[in-house]
Design an enzyme around this catalytic site. Structure first.
Site, PDB file in Angstrom:
ATOM      1  N   LYS A 161       0.863  -1.182   0.000  1.00 47.68           N
ATOM      2  CA  LYS A 161       0.000   0.000   0.000  1.00 47.68           C
ATOM      3  C   LYS A 161       0.897   1.230   0.000  1.00 47.68           C
ATOM      4  O   LYS A 161       1.914   1.262   0.713  1.00 47.68           O
ATOM      5  CB  LYS A 161      -0.906  -0.028   1.245  1.00 47.68           C
ATOM      6  CG  LYS A 161      -1.964   1.060   1.266  1.00 47.68           C
ATOM      7  CD  LYS A 161      -2.921   0.898   2.447  1.00 47.68           C
ATOM      8  CE  LYS A 161      -3.993   1.956   2.477  1.00 47.68           C
ATOM      9  NZ  LYS A 161      -4.946   1.787   3.579  1.00 47.68           N
ATOM     10  N   SER A 199      -9.837   1.977   2.477  1.00 50.18           N
ATOM     11  CA  SER A 199      -8.895   2.717   1.648  1.00 50.18           C
ATOM     12  C   SER A 199      -7.869   1.817   0.962  1.00 50.18           C
ATOM     13  O   SER A 199      -7.189   2.272   0.049  1.00 50.18           O
ATOM     14  CB  SER A 199      -8.160   3.759   2.507  1.00 50.18           C
ATOM     15  OG  SER A 199      -7.371   3.115   3.489  1.00 50.18           O
ATOM     16  N   SER A 206     -10.430  -0.385   6.754  1.00 52.77           N
ATOM     17  CA  SER A 206      -9.821  -0.273   5.422  1.00 52.77           C
ATOM     18  C   SER A 206      -9.102  -1.514   4.916  1.00 52.77           C
ATOM     19  O   SER A 206      -8.583  -1.498   3.800  1.00 52.77           O
ATOM     20  CB  SER A 206      -8.855   0.909   5.386  1.00 52.77           C
ATOM     21  OG  SER A 206      -9.576   2.103   5.312  1.00 52.77           O
TER      22      SER A 206
END
EC number: 6.3.5.7
Lengths: 94, 485
Positions: free
Chosen positions: B76, B151, B175
């Site tokens: 990420k 996210s 998330s």
């Protein structure tokens, strides 16, 4: 309810520039979020300790010794503007 | 190769049936084909990845092999990786090349894993749909009209489309679990403090937790084994003994007590989500588990509490982005204050500005007690509900999200409505507990449904075993979307 003036005051505290149109949109959104958040005020929390860490740990301290190498040049290289080993900003004191 | 589990890939690498360079190239080629459709990555750097792959091959040649040596992993884009652009999904960090590695990246590097690229994400991890990235929204590989969830939507979409064997992710309000649910993959948010936050771009420090997304619980166990280690550089990281996550997978679920909170099965949850979840619970009963009713009476307050605490912490954490030391600086300004205001106005997107504004307001003079302090007190009440529930059960099960993935653009104009979708994940973050989502079926329009499993503190090994038992008995986790790459 937040007024447009409140929104611009908060934007100043948050160091954000908001145009008049942005401030107006922000006012509506913030008021709707704060209306949702206001449910909290009805909860009786007398005698309840605030919780900041689920394991109730205390702030850990380390020995007061230097552990990191000097990487001044690496970090200054990231700056939008730097000169002679210093970050450049507009003049603050006349 | 892209269908193989981490265990299978590891065995092939160790037996020299495939090299890390071949494996990494295979996934880089798949990313290249999928990127125009899915937009799951922000940065891919073929040469950088291949340098690491060659180093892994050299290590394997010497017989120095750990379970993830030579395996490419997507990270990420809020994990700082030395020499890699690290944007956190924001324009304000568009030119930021990290001078250091996050603890998590160091751990993967030590294991010999390869950085496959930096996965797309909602800006500063603020969002539930992956529509808030400055680098464009991510699409769900099951249906490109749908959001992948946020996210960590880039990480989830990449694993779902089989363009990355595994990915790191973070979970502040859901998330990891919500995008895992929306894209039909397995995601784990460990206990708060289990994995170091050092080098993770901070959003809400008392809630942020690094975790991982993969095709199965077994793969997650291999990833957690690498990620979970004590780090003195993060003062909230806990020095807690690590379990044998892979070795403990086979323990089964005989005698397991599953708590079903009545608050997780209301009319607010869509029927096409509830049905597969209840069917999964029935499967567990067949495997030897029992079901008990539990209650989480304060859970309805979790969204308001979260939307005070998270913005408050975000407004403080994001004050470092001022256009002076790194990141975007406005071209024209009159004085220092104007430099700050314009740089931040140009660099941050609408959701981030909204949360900074809310955070600044609730922390401002005269409002702290009514908002921040009250939220911290209610947070304790929410955590207590879990303590009482775990006196009666070993794990809690329910939905990760109240609906399947929704259409891109359908909720962006109403932030409050989008915030309420996090009702089933946020309480776990507030309490600091570990949580997972594993695929358990399909709902409306053939979009995936995730079963949320919540464990007690540091009970990741049991949760992984619980998820593994289900995945041994069913094949939902092996289903994959067609034609994304």
């Amino acid at each position: 309810m937040l007024s447009l003036q409140d929104v611009q005051r908060i934007a100043h505290l948050a160091r954000l520039e908001l145009s008049a149109a942005e401030a107006e949109a922000m006012q509506a959104q913030m008021n709707s979020i704060l209306a949702m958040v206001d449910q909290m005020s009805a909860v009786d929390t007398k005698g309840v300790e605030p919780m900041s860490h689920p394991q109730e740990v205390t702030q850990r301290l380390r020995d007061d010794v230097v552990t990191e190498p000097d990487r001044r040049d690496d970090f200054l290289a990231l700056a939008p503007q730097a000169e002679d080993g210093l970050y450049l900003v507009p003049k603050v004191i006349e | 190769m892209h269908r193989d589990t981490l265990k299978a890939l590891s065995a092939q690498l160790a037996a020299r049936k495939v090299s890390s360079v071949e494996l990494t190239t295979h996934f880089l080629d798949r990313i290249e084909r999928a990127q125009p459709v899915l937009n799951a990555f922000i940065t891919v750097d073929r040469e950088k990845s291949l340098v690491q792959a060659r180093a892994a091959d050299a290590r394997i040649a010497k017989g120095d092999v750990a379970p993830l040596t030579g395996i490419p992993v997507a990270h990420k884009d809020l994990f700082c990786a030395k020499g890699w652009r690290t944007t956190s999904g924001s324009k304000i960090l568009s030119n930021f090349v990290s001078p250091y590695d996050a603890h998590v990246i160091e751990q993967f590097d030590r294991a010999g894993a390869v950085i496959l690229g930096k996965a797309n994400m909602d800006e500063f991890a603020m969002g539930s749909s992956c529509e808030n990235s400055a680098y464009g929204c991510v699409r769900n590989p099951w249906d490109t009209n749908a959001v992948p969830g946020g996210s960590s939507g880039g990480s989830a979409a990449a694993v779902a489309a089989r363009i990355a064997p595994a990915a790191t992710a973070t979970d502040t309000g859901g998330s990891i679990r919500q995008p895992a649910s929306f894209t039909g993959v397995s995601g784990l948010r460990p206990t708060y403090g289990r994995v170091s936050r050092f080098g993770m771009v901070a959003f809400a420090s008392s809630l942020d937790q690094a975790g991982c997304i993969a095709k199965s619980a077994e793969d997650l166990a291999m990833l957690l084994d690498v990620m979970a280690s004590y780090d003195p550089r993060d003062s909230t990281c806990l020095d807690h003994p690590k379990d044998d996550y892979v070795g403990g997978l086979a323990r089964g679920v005989k005698g397991l007590r599953i708590g079903l909170p009545k608050e997780y099965f209301t009319k607010d949850v869509a029927r096409d989500v509830t049905d597969p979840i209840l069917a999964a619970v029935e499967e567990y009963k067949k495997l030897g588990a029992t079901v008990v009713d539990v209650s989480l009476p304060n859970q309805g307050l979790s969204v308001p509490v979260y939307y005070v605490l998270a913005p408050a912490e975000a407004s403080s954490n994001l004050s470092r982005f001022d256009g002076v030391r790194y990141g975007h600086r406005a071209e024209k300004y009159t004085d220092l204050m104007d430099l700050y205001k314009k740089s931040r106005a140009e660099g941050f997107g609408p959701e981030v500005k909204r949360r900074i504004m809310i955070g600044t307001y609730v922390l401002s003079h005269g409002y702290y007690d009514a908002y921040y302090l009250q939220a911290q007190k209610i947070r304790r009440l929410i955590a207590r509900d879990f303590t009482e529930a775990f006196a009666k059960c070993d794990v809690i099960m329910g939905p990760a999200a109240p609906t399947v993935a929704y259409d891109i653009g359908s909720k962006v104009t109403d932030p409050v409505q989008m915030y309420l979708d996090d009702l089933y994940t946020i309480p776990i973050n507030l309490a600091g507990l570990p949580g997972m989502s594993i695929p358990c079926g399909f709902g409306n329009k053939g979009r995936p449904v995730g079963l949320q499993i919540v464990g007690n503190y540091f009970d990741e090994a049991r949760m992984l075993a619980v998820a593994h038992a289900f995945q041994q008995a069913t094949d939902w986790h092996q289903r994959e979307p067609k034609g994304a790459a």
